[in-house]
Design an enzyme around this catalytic site. Sequence first.
Site, PDB file in Angstrom:
ATOM      1  CG  HIS A  56      -2.006  -0.975   1.180  1.00  0.00           C
ATOM      2  ND1 HIS A  56      -3.110  -0.886   1.997  1.00  0.00           N
ATOM      3  CD2 HIS A  56      -2.196  -2.082   0.419  1.00  0.00           C
ATOM      4  CE1 HIS A  56      -3.931  -1.886   1.738  1.00  0.00           C
ATOM      5  NE2 HIS A  56      -3.396  -2.631   0.791  1.00  0.00           N
ATOM      6  CD  GLU A  58      -2.110   4.767   2.793  1.00  0.00           C
ATOM      7  OE1 GLU A  58      -3.204   5.347   2.749  1.00  0.00           O
ATOM      8  OE2 GLU A  58      -1.865   3.735   2.120  1.00  0.00           O
ATOM      9  CB  CYS A  86      -6.634   0.145   5.107  1.00  0.00           C
ATOM     10  SG  CYS A  86      -4.988  -0.588   4.999  1.00  0.00           S
ATOM     11  CB  CYS A  89      -1.896   1.909   6.072  1.00  0.00           C
ATOM     12  SG  CYS A  89      -1.696   1.029   4.496  1.00  0.00           S
TER      13      CYS A  89
END
Length: 200
Positions: A56, A58, A86, A89
Amino acid sequence: MNVTALDNGMMRRCIEMSAAAAGRGELPFACIIVKDGRILAEAMQQVVQDGDVTRHAELVAISAAQKALGRADLSGCTLYSNVEPCPMCSFPVRETRIGRVVFAISSPMMGGLSKWNVLGDNELSNVMPQAFGDLPEIVGGVMYREAAAVWQQWNPVVWLAIRYRGVLAAAPRDEAPRKLQASRSPLRHRVLRRLLALYR
């Protein structure tokens, strides 16, 4: 709510990067980490590129920011993301002690604040202060329309479906960025309630 010119500039850059991620076959996610007005790291989603669901934006940016500073602690940093981080993260945000999280689009179904409360659960700080820092300041709704336009251009049908299902939120009523407060219910209570609901 005080949104600075720096906030708007970083979010604009983040939104541009999310469009570039979509152009590379990724979902349109991007993240920038800033300290003292200087970009430490910026990343686009790399899940498809790397064949790795943990890539991801992040997480990629947090790792790069730690390398840039030469330490795990990211105190005093601001994380910008076009979508609310999310839970996967959000834990590293808390563990690295990032002080501020700014995003454009909230995620009622998968958000690390609005759904799972990882970003706002003070019990994490109280029980494990050595692992989790203080609660970050959280600002949502910054440049929502511009961020949403990238998703809509990427795939109009999917954009309607994910908004309908509550994966990503519709525009805030007043469209003004706002400081967000977490639920008072600790993370473990919210998770237990959801697990119990599955067996009813």
